[in-house]
Design an enzyme around this catalytic site. Structure first.
Site, mmCIF file in Angstrom:
data_model
loop_
_atom_site.group_PDB
_atom_site.id
_atom_site.type_symbol
_atom_site.label_atom_id
_atom_site.label_comp_id
_atom_site.label_asym_id
_atom_site.label_seq_id
_atom_site.Cartn_x
_atom_site.Cartn_y
_atom_site.Cartn_z
ATOM 1 N N ARG A 94 5.309 -12.433 -6.899
ATOM 2 C CA ARG A 94 5.485 -11.189 -7.653
ATOM 3 C C ARG A 94 6.974 -10.890 -7.775
ATOM 4 O O ARG A 94 7.816 -11.500 -7.112
ATOM 5 C CB ARG A 94 4.780 -10.018 -6.953
ATOM 6 C CG ARG A 94 5.302 -9.735 -5.563
ATOM 7 C CD ARG A 94 4.947 -8.356 -5.037
ATOM 8 N NE ARG A 94 5.273 -8.232 -3.627
ATOM 9 C CZ ARG A 94 6.484 -8.038 -3.128
ATOM 10 N NH1 ARG A 94 7.535 -7.987 -3.928
ATOM 11 N NH2 ARG A 94 6.673 -7.915 -1.825
ATOM 12 N N THR A 99 8.222 -6.027 1.264
ATOM 13 C CA THR A 99 7.463 -4.816 1.559
ATOM 14 C C THR A 99 6.452 -5.109 2.669
ATOM 15 O O THR A 99 6.271 -6.249 3.074
ATOM 16 C CB THR A 99 6.760 -4.252 0.306
ATOM 17 O OG1 THR A 99 6.317 -2.913 0.594
ATOM 18 C CG2 THR A 99 5.560 -5.079 -0.105
ATOM 19 N N ALA A 167 5.051 1.540 -3.229
ATOM 20 C CA ALA A 167 5.835 0.398 -3.704
ATOM 21 C C ALA A 167 5.087 -0.311 -4.826
ATOM 22 O O ALA A 167 3.857 -0.277 -4.888
ATOM 23 C CB ALA A 167 6.100 -0.573 -2.552
ATOM 24 N N MET A 168 5.861 -0.955 -5.709
ATOM 25 C CA MET A 168 5.286 -1.695 -6.837
ATOM 26 C C MET A 168 5.853 -3.110 -6.875
ATOM 27 O O MET A 168 7.018 -3.326 -6.553
ATOM 28 C CB MET A 168 5.641 -1.013 -8.171
ATOM 29 C CG MET A 168 5.189 0.415 -8.302
ATOM 30 S SD MET A 168 3.517 0.519 -8.957
ATOM 31 C CE MET A 168 3.224 2.283 -8.759
ATOM 32 N N ALA A 182 1.300 -0.555 -3.578
ATOM 33 C CA ALA A 182 0.948 -0.284 -2.176
ATOM 34 C C ALA A 182 1.272 1.177 -1.902
ATOM 35 O O ALA A 182 2.441 1.568 -1.831
ATOM 36 C CB ALA A 182 1.729 -1.202 -1.242
ATOM 37 N N CYS A 198 12.151 -3.132 0.211
ATOM 38 C CA CYS A 198 12.592 -3.373 -1.161
ATOM 39 C C CYS A 198 14.100 -3.568 -1.254
ATOM 40 O O CYS A 198 14.708 -3.336 -2.301
ATOM 41 C CB CYS A 198 12.140 -2.245 -2.093
ATOM 42 S SG CYS A 198 10.345 -2.025 -2.081
#
Length: 239
Positions: A94, A99, A167-168, A182, A198
Site C-alpha cells: 500500500r 502504522t 490512518a489511511m 485503521a 506514518c
C-alpha cells in the site's frame, strides 16, 4: 470506463483475523476483479460481466505494517522487541509509511472497482476520510484533515495538540482498490510508542475511547461507518 455499472457492495465483518490471512484474502479477491476487468476489455458489451465490490471490516492481532514509501527506521523495535510485545511486522504494497493494527481498532478494507463509482483516487481517499469524520461527528467529536498529511485528525484547525485517530493507506490497480483505513476505537495506544506513526514524530495518536473517556461499542461504530460509506459512494447494499 466500464459501461456496465454495478454499485452493489457486499459488507462483510471478518471478525478477528491474522494480518497475513486477511492480506492473502484481499489479494485473491482483488486479483479476481482485476482479471475480470481485463477479460471484459476483449468482450462485446453484451458479454461483459459486472465487477463486484466489497468492504471488509476486521480486527487484527498486534502488527506493524510498512508501506512502499516508508522507512524501516520508523519501527523502533528489533526482532526481540517484536516478540516481547507479541507483535508481527510486514512490508506491504500500500501507499504510506508505518502504522500499527491491533485489538480494539476498526480496520476497513474496501475492494471497490472505482469504474463503478468514479475514477479519481484522491476523491476516493477523501470519501474514506469523510466517512470517519461523519462517524466522529455522530459522537460529537469535531475532526478533519491536515494539509499534506493523510488520515483523520482531531484539533486539525488550531493544531495546538493535533492527534491522529484514523490512518489511511491504499493500493489501486486498474481502478480496483485494496487496503484502506485503521480507525482507533478501543485501541491500546501504547503500541504506537514503538513506531514513528506514518513517519510523523511531532504529532500524537488518539482513539475514540480516549477522547470520550469510556469504552465504545465496536459494532455500533461499524454500523455508523458503513452507513456513511453507503451514503457517500451512493452504494447499493447487498444482503
Amino acid at each position: 470506463m466500464n459501461e456496465i455499472i454495478n454499485k452493489k457492495v457486499e459488507f462483510r465483518d471478518l471478525g478477528k483475523m491474522d494480518y497475513q490471512e486477511a492480506w492473502d484474502f484481499q489479494e485473491s479477491i482483488f486479483a479476481e476483479i482485476v482479471s475480470k476487468k481485463i477479460k471484459n476489455r476483449n468482450l462485446t458489451l453484451d458479454l461483459q460481466e459486472k465487477t463486484e465490490n466489497y468492504v471488509f471490516f476486521v480486527e487484527h492481532p498486534h502488527v506493524y505494517t510498512l508501506g512502499k514509501s516508508g522507512k524501516e527506521e520508523n519501527l523502533l523495535l528489533d526482532e526481540q522487541g517484536l516478540q516481547n510485545h507479541e507483535a508481527r511486522y510486514y512490508k506491504i504494497n500500500r501507499g504510506g509509511d508505518i502504522t500499527y493494527h491491533g485489538p480494539g481498532q476498526l480496520v476497513g478494507y474496501p475492494i471497490l472497482d472505482l469504474d463503478n463509482f468514479f475514477t479519481d483516487i484522491h476523491k476516493y481517499l477523501r470519501f474514506l476520510e469523510e466517512a470517519i469524520i461523519r462517524t466522529l461527528l455522530d459522537y460529537q467529536i469535531e475532526s478533519g484533515r491536515i494539509e499534506g498529511l493523510t488520515g483523520v485528525w482531531i484539533d486539525h484547525i488550531e493544531q495546538k495538540n493535533p492527534r491522529k485517530i484514523c490512518a489511511m493507506g491504499v493500493k489501486s490497480s486498474r481502478w480496483v482498490t485494496m487496503h484502506g483505513f485503521a480507525f482507533n476505537i478501543n485501541t491500546d495506544l501504547n503500541f504506537f510508542n514503538h513506531i514513528i506513526p506514518c513517519g510523523i514524530d511531532d504529532k500524537a495518536v488518539t482513539s475514540l475511547s480516549k477522547e470520550l473517556e469510556r469504552e465504545i461499542n465496536l459494532n455500533e461504530v461499524k454500523e455508523k461507518v458503513k452507513n456513511h460509506l453507503v451514503d457517500l459512494f451512493e452504494m447499493e447494499l447487498v444482503n
